[in-house]
Design a protein around this motif. Structure first.
Motif, mmCIF file in Angstrom:
data_model
loop_
_atom_site.group_PDB
_atom_site.id
_atom_site.type_symbol
_atom_site.label_atom_id
_atom_site.label_comp_id
_atom_site.label_asym_id
_atom_site.label_seq_id
_atom_site.Cartn_x
_atom_site.Cartn_y
_atom_site.Cartn_z
ATOM 1 N N HIS A 16 0.834 -1.174 -0.132
ATOM 2 C CA HIS A 16 0.013 0.057 0.028
ATOM 3 C C HIS A 16 0.931 1.189 -0.176
ATOM 4 O O HIS A 16 1.939 1.316 0.615
ATOM 5 N N TYR A 17 0.644 2.191 -0.682
ATOM 6 C CA TYR A 17 1.163 3.498 -0.819
ATOM 7 C C TYR A 17 0.348 4.785 -1.115
ATOM 8 O O TYR A 17 -0.769 4.460 -1.458
ATOM 9 N N TRP A 18 0.928 5.801 -0.825
ATOM 10 C CA TRP A 18 0.089 7.173 -0.896
ATOM 11 C C TRP A 18 1.042 8.171 -1.634
ATOM 12 O O TRP A 18 2.122 8.462 -1.193
ATOM 13 N N VAL A 19 0.350 9.083 -2.551
ATOM 14 C CA VAL A 19 1.079 9.875 -3.286
ATOM 15 C C VAL A 19 0.267 11.360 -3.356
ATOM 16 O O VAL A 19 -1.021 11.099 -3.250
ATOM 17 N N ALA A 20 0.887 12.511 -3.341
ATOM 18 C CA ALA A 20 0.280 13.578 -3.411
ATOM 19 C C ALA A 20 1.088 14.649 -3.886
ATOM 20 O O ALA A 20 2.352 14.593 -3.710
ATOM 21 N N GLY A 21 0.691 15.796 -4.122
ATOM 22 C CA GLY A 21 1.440 16.892 -4.768
ATOM 23 C C GLY A 21 1.362 16.835 -6.446
ATOM 24 O O GLY A 21 0.888 16.210 -6.938
ATOM 25 N N PRO A 22 1.774 18.002 -6.877
ATOM 26 C CA PRO A 22 1.890 18.240 -8.366
ATOM 27 C C PRO A 22 2.513 17.334 -9.065
ATOM 28 O O PRO A 22 3.633 16.982 -8.657
ATOM 29 N N LYS A 23 2.085 17.018 -10.120
ATOM 30 C CA LYS A 23 2.517 15.640 -10.929
ATOM 31 C C LYS A 23 4.155 16.091 -11.648
ATOM 32 O O LYS A 23 4.915 15.141 -11.749
ATOM 33 N N ARG A 24 4.167 17.407 -11.793
ATOM 34 C CA ARG A 24 5.479 17.845 -12.305
ATOM 35 C C ARG A 24 6.594 18.238 -11.169
ATOM 36 O O ARG A 24 7.667 18.344 -11.419
ATOM 37 N N ALA A 25 6.195 18.112 -10.096
ATOM 38 C CA ALA A 25 6.989 18.547 -9.123
ATOM 39 C C ALA A 25 8.049 17.457 -8.635
ATOM 40 O O ALA A 25 7.816 16.255 -8.909
ATOM 41 N N PRO A 26 9.274 17.760 -8.058
ATOM 42 C CA PRO A 26 10.246 16.729 -7.751
ATOM 43 C C PRO A 26 9.570 15.858 -6.602
ATOM 44 O O PRO A 26 8.899 16.392 -5.717
ATOM 45 N N MET A 27 9.798 14.733 -6.471
ATOM 46 C CA MET A 27 9.314 13.883 -5.508
ATOM 47 C C MET A 27 10.028 13.498 -4.449
ATOM 48 O O MET A 27 11.397 13.288 -4.682
ATOM 49 N N VAL A 28 9.525 13.451 -3.174
ATOM 50 C CA VAL A 28 10.292 13.207 -2.078
ATOM 51 C C VAL A 28 9.529 11.711 -1.321
ATOM 52 O O VAL A 28 8.300 11.804 -1.202
ATOM 53 N N ALA A 29 10.337 10.712 -1.425
ATOM 54 C CA ALA A 29 9.939 9.690 -1.039
ATOM 55 C C ALA A 29 10.299 9.112 0.423
ATOM 56 O O ALA A 29 11.572 9.186 0.751
ATOM 57 N N PHE A 30 9.264 8.971 1.184
ATOM 58 C CA PHE A 30 9.620 8.631 2.725
ATOM 59 C C PHE A 30 9.431 7.064 2.952
ATOM 60 O O PHE A 30 8.360 6.604 2.569
ATOM 61 N N THR A 31 10.376 6.379 3.690
ATOM 62 C CA THR A 31 10.140 4.938 4.115
ATOM 63 C C THR A 31 10.461 4.883 5.546
ATOM 64 O O THR A 31 11.560 5.521 6.242
ATOM 65 N N HIS A 32 9.497 4.237 6.175
ATOM 66 C CA HIS A 32 9.388 4.277 7.678
ATOM 67 C C HIS A 32 10.490 3.200 8.322
ATOM 68 O O HIS A 32 10.986 2.301 7.612
ATOM 69 N N ALA A 42 3.621 11.927 9.091
ATOM 70 C CA ALA A 42 2.647 12.665 8.877
ATOM 71 C C ALA A 42 3.010 14.176 9.057
ATOM 72 O O ALA A 42 2.472 15.227 8.729
ATOM 73 N N GLY A 43 3.992 14.387 10.174
ATOM 74 C CA GLY A 43 4.388 15.698 10.791
ATOM 75 C C GLY A 43 5.193 16.332 9.609
ATOM 76 O O GLY A 43 5.478 17.585 9.786
ATOM 77 N N GLN A 44 5.730 15.725 8.660
ATOM 78 C CA GLN A 44 6.475 16.233 7.342
ATOM 79 C C GLN A 44 5.563 16.785 6.411
ATOM 80 O O GLN A 44 6.140 17.888 5.609
ATOM 81 N N LEU A 45 4.728 16.213 6.069
ATOM 82 C CA LEU A 45 4.114 16.180 4.889
ATOM 83 C C LEU A 45 3.398 17.615 4.578
ATOM 84 O O LEU A 45 3.725 18.306 3.593
ATOM 85 N N PRO A 46 2.690 18.430 5.647
ATOM 86 C CA PRO A 46 2.279 19.798 5.233
ATOM 87 C C PRO A 46 3.539 20.709 4.746
ATOM 88 O O PRO A 46 3.326 21.604 3.989
ATOM 89 N N ALA A 47 4.476 20.533 5.619
ATOM 90 C CA ALA A 47 5.643 21.502 5.166
ATOM 91 C C ALA A 47 6.375 21.136 3.803
ATOM 92 O O ALA A 47 6.656 22.085 3.102
ATOM 93 N N VAL A 48 6.314 19.946 3.433
ATOM 94 C CA VAL A 48 6.850 19.540 2.051
ATOM 95 C C VAL A 48 5.869 19.923 0.910
ATOM 96 O O VAL A 48 6.201 20.253 0.000
ATOM 97 N N TRP A 49 4.589 19.630 1.058
ATOM 98 C CA TRP A 49 3.623 20.184 0.181
ATOM 99 C C TRP A 49 3.598 21.547 0.020
ATOM 100 O O TRP A 49 3.718 22.042 -0.990
ATOM 101 N N LYS A 50 3.477 22.418 1.182
ATOM 102 C CA LYS A 50 3.800 24.066 1.044
ATOM 103 C C LYS A 50 4.863 24.302 0.299
ATOM 104 O O LYS A 50 4.784 25.084 -0.314
#
Length: 277
Positions: A16-32, A42-50
């Motif tokens: 299972h995976y989850w993606v969000a953000g503009p499709k043309r934007a550089p991707m940051v991939a998080f692995t727990h 979850a605490g990193q997503l709002p700042a990275v999206w902004k």
């Protein structure tokens, strides 16, 4: 921002995976880390999206919603191949910034080693270097760690992992809840994967920009002791200690970690010209 969820079938497991953000934007991939799940970032997503980036989170096989464990025994290389398959489906030939905590950071290092052309930058949280030559102590410590895990009950293991995760009660509560989603067998498999064999290569250097961080109070064996040596080895490494934080440094002190992460992304993995937050 709303994430889009998906499932990738891999070697007997539904990843299972989850993606969000503009499709043309550089991707940051998080692995727990081992025994955790995608929620730990979850605490990193709002700042990275902004800041304008696209994100990928996922549950390692056997963790969270990615059931069943599938291929056994669980190895770091297998998990790295799962992540590489996810990236192949979403990057469309572009590069990625990998962010990993503990086992997730070891997996990210595996990808940097095997597919360096796909990785623009690497962020390591509370993990050791998988390419340091292994001393005799490593095999001894790993054997004792595995034996100790086998002797403990599932509940005792979960409590121990939760206490070691962080210094903030909410972080420990999250960690205990995450471990509850694994059977005792899955839990032991995850811990063994994190104590796997180190790839010894004394000549190897990570050439990508590297942000290496750990918590001020991280009690994980060897992480604080070996981090300065790792930072001195790799030419493009930035080494930072997160104050008032434990093993899950990005959860214990998200404000400090997010500031470092965004500075690192802006310098080494900036948005392309014409794309704005």
């Amino acid at each position: 921002m709303e994430e889009i969820s998906g499932i990738l079938q891999r070697s007997g497991s539904a990843i299972h995976y989850w993606v969000a953000g503009p499709k043309r934007a550089p991707m940051v991939a998080f692995t727990h880390g081992a025994s955790m799940d995608h929620r730990m970032f979850a605490g990193q997503l709002p700042a990275v999206w902004k800041a304008g980036y696209r994100t990928l989170r996922w549950d390692i096989r056997g963790h969270g919603r990615s059931k069943p464990l599938g291929k056994v025994p669980l190895r770091m290389t297998d998990v790295a191949e799962d992540l590489q398959a996810l990236l192949d489906n979403h990057l469309l030939g572009r590069q990625v910034c990998l962010v990993g905590q503990a086992l997730g950071a070891q997996v990210s290092q595996q990808i940097v080693f095997s597919r360096p052309e796909r990785v623009a930058a690497l962020v390591v949280i509370g993990a050791g270097c998988v390419t340091f030559p292994a001393g005799p102590w490593h095999a001894w410590a790993s054997a004792w760690s595995r034996a100790g895990c086998r002797l403990r009950s599932g509940r005792t293991l979960r409590q121990r992992l939760a206490r070691a995760s962080g210094i903030v009660p909410a972080v420990q509560t999250y960690a205990y809840d995450a471990t509850q989603r694994l059977t005792r067998g899955e839990l032991l498999a995850a811990l063994r994967a994190g104590a796997g064999k180190i790839r010894s290569d004394p000549t190897y250097r990570i050439e990508q920009p590297l942000l290496l961080v750990h918590g001020e109070y991280d009690g994980t064996t060897g992480v604080r002791r070996l981090a300065p040596r790792w930072a001195a080895r790799d030419p493009r490494c930035r080494y930072e200690v997160i104050r008032r934080a434990g093993h899950h440094a990005h959860q214990d002190n998200p404000a400090a970690f997010n500031r470092l992460l965004l500075e690192f992304l802006a310098e080494h993995f900036p948005l392309p010209r014409g794309l704005h937050p």
